[in-house]
Design a protein around this motif. Structure first.
Motif, PDB file in Angstrom:
ATOM      1  N   THR A 247       5.206  10.417   1.954  1.00 22.23           N
ATOM      2  CA  THR A 247       4.517   9.224   1.484  1.00 22.23           C
ATOM      3  C   THR A 247       4.819   8.044   2.402  1.00 22.23           C
ATOM      4  O   THR A 247       5.958   7.839   2.807  1.00 22.23           O
ATOM      5  CB  THR A 247       4.971   8.885   0.049  1.00 22.23           C
TER       6      THR A 247
ATOM      7  N   GLN B 204       4.635   3.930   2.763  1.00 23.79           N
ATOM      8  CA  GLN B 204       4.500   2.681   2.030  1.00 23.79           C
ATOM      9  C   GLN B 204       4.583   1.530   3.008  1.00 23.79           C
ATOM     10  O   GLN B 204       5.239   1.634   4.039  1.00 23.79           O
ATOM     11  CB  GLN B 204       5.609   2.523   0.990  1.00 23.79           C
TER      12      GLN B 204
ATOM     13  N   SER C 219       0.444  -4.929   3.121  1.00 20.99           N
ATOM     14  CA  SER C 219      -0.929  -5.201   3.549  1.00 20.99           C
ATOM     15  C   SER C 219      -1.302  -6.612   3.119  1.00 20.99           C
ATOM     16  O   SER C 219      -0.614  -7.226   2.306  1.00 20.99           O
ATOM     17  CB  SER C 219      -1.899  -4.183   2.945  1.00 20.99           C
TER      18      SER C 219
ATOM     19  N   TYR D  44       0.844  -1.192   0.000  1.00 24.20           N
ATOM     20  CA  TYR D  44       0.000   0.000   0.000  1.00 24.20           C
ATOM     21  C   TYR D  44       0.878   1.241   0.000  1.00 24.20           C
ATOM     22  O   TYR D  44       2.006   1.220   0.466  1.00 24.20           O
ATOM     23  CB  TYR D  44      -0.976   0.010   1.173  1.00 24.20           C
TER      24      TYR D  44
ATOM     25  N   MET E 164       0.282   5.393   0.877  1.00 25.10           N
ATOM     26  CA  MET E 164      -0.593   6.484   1.322  1.00 25.10           C
ATOM     27  C   MET E 164       0.187   7.787   1.158  1.00 25.10           C
ATOM     28  O   MET E 164       1.365   7.850   1.477  1.00 25.10           O
ATOM     29  CB  MET E 164      -0.999   6.294   2.786  1.00 25.10           C
ATOM     30  N   ASP E 165      -0.497   8.798   0.695  1.00 23.79           N
ATOM     31  CA  ASP E 165       0.122  10.106   0.512  1.00 23.79           C
ATOM     32  C   ASP E 165      -0.721  11.146   1.238  1.00 23.79           C
ATOM     33  O   ASP E 165      -1.471  11.901   0.615  1.00 23.79           O
ATOM     34  CB  ASP E 165       0.240  10.415  -0.980  1.00 23.79           C
ATOM     35  N   PRO E 166      -0.619  11.187   2.589  1.00 25.26           N
ATOM     36  CA  PRO E 166      -1.417  12.169   3.322  1.00 25.26           C
ATOM     37  C   PRO E 166      -0.971  13.592   3.007  1.00 25.26           C
ATOM     38  O   PRO E 166       0.217  13.836   2.816  1.00 25.26           O
ATOM     39  CB  PRO E 166      -1.161  11.841   4.786  1.00 25.26           C
TER      40      PRO E 166
ATOM     41  N   PHE F 157      -3.573  -3.855   7.337  1.00 19.35           N
ATOM     42  CA  PHE F 157      -2.415  -3.026   7.033  1.00 19.35           C
ATOM     43  C   PHE F 157      -1.405  -3.130   8.163  1.00 19.35           C
ATOM     44  O   PHE F 157      -1.729  -2.839   9.315  1.00 19.35           O
ATOM     45  CB  PHE F 157      -2.837  -1.562   6.868  1.00 19.35           C
TER      46      PHE F 157
ATOM     47  N   LEU G 100      -7.467   0.688   6.602  1.00 20.87           N
ATOM     48  CA  LEU G 100      -6.798   1.966   6.875  1.00 20.87           C
ATOM     49  C   LEU G 100      -7.159   2.593   8.218  1.00 20.87           C
ATOM     50  O   LEU G 100      -7.554   3.743   8.304  1.00 20.87           O
ATOM     51  CB  LEU G 100      -7.067   2.964   5.750  1.00 20.87           C
TER      52      LEU G 100
END
Length: 161
Positions: free
Chosen positions: A52, A54, A57, A43, A45-47, A110, A92
């Protein structure tokens, strides 16, 4: 001309009934067992405003007809010991495990970003998912093996993704 007697008709119907009975018995037995499909994946995620994230999962799909509770997911090492992630979440961060999956439902577990930087994972063999009824399921696909190889190439925890 072939003559068909009532005894032959009765016998044919009895054989068909016996075969259908055996098929129904097999179907009912196989329907009541736990049948899960687990697939390791990555996975990203780019909040907004953060770097980023990574990680690894595991998608778990209940292919059976009985509800199943997923109690935990682990990484099994080559020496058969297991490494647990206390921060593992489902979908998530919405749920902590254990997670109950009804028939034909799925969820994604995750592993936390901190867990993904654990250097003991360079000896990882497979992902192990444990159910509340004590069933352990393993899987090691191409994505998981690439994830392990990335750990071996990048020993610096800040570079692992």
């Amino acid at each position: 001309m072939i003559e068909i007697t009532s005894a032959q008709i009765t016998f044919t119907i009895a054989v068909i009934g016996a075969v259908l009975g055996i098929l129904n018995f097999y179907r009912s037995v196989s329907r009541d067992r736990v049948h899960l499909k687990i697939t390791p994946s990555r996975y990203v995620m780019d909040p907004p405003g953060q770097s980023t994230i990574q990680g690894l999962s595991v998608e778990v799909v209940n292919l059976g007809f009985v509800p199943v509770t997923i109690s935990n997911a682990y990484i099994q090492l080559k020496n058969r010991s297991i490494v647990a992630d206390p921060g593992i979440t489902s979908t998530l961060g919405k749920w902590k495990i254990p997670v109950c999956l009804e028939a034909k439902e799925s969820t994604t577990l995750f592993f936390s970003p901190e867990f993904n930087h654990d250097l003991t994972l360079i000896d990882a063999k497979c992902v192990l998912v444990k159910t509340a009824c004590g069933i352990n399921l393993k899987n090691s696909n191409r994505v998981f093996r690439e994830w392990v190889e990335a750990r071996k190439k990048k020993p610096n925890p800040k570079d692992c993704g």
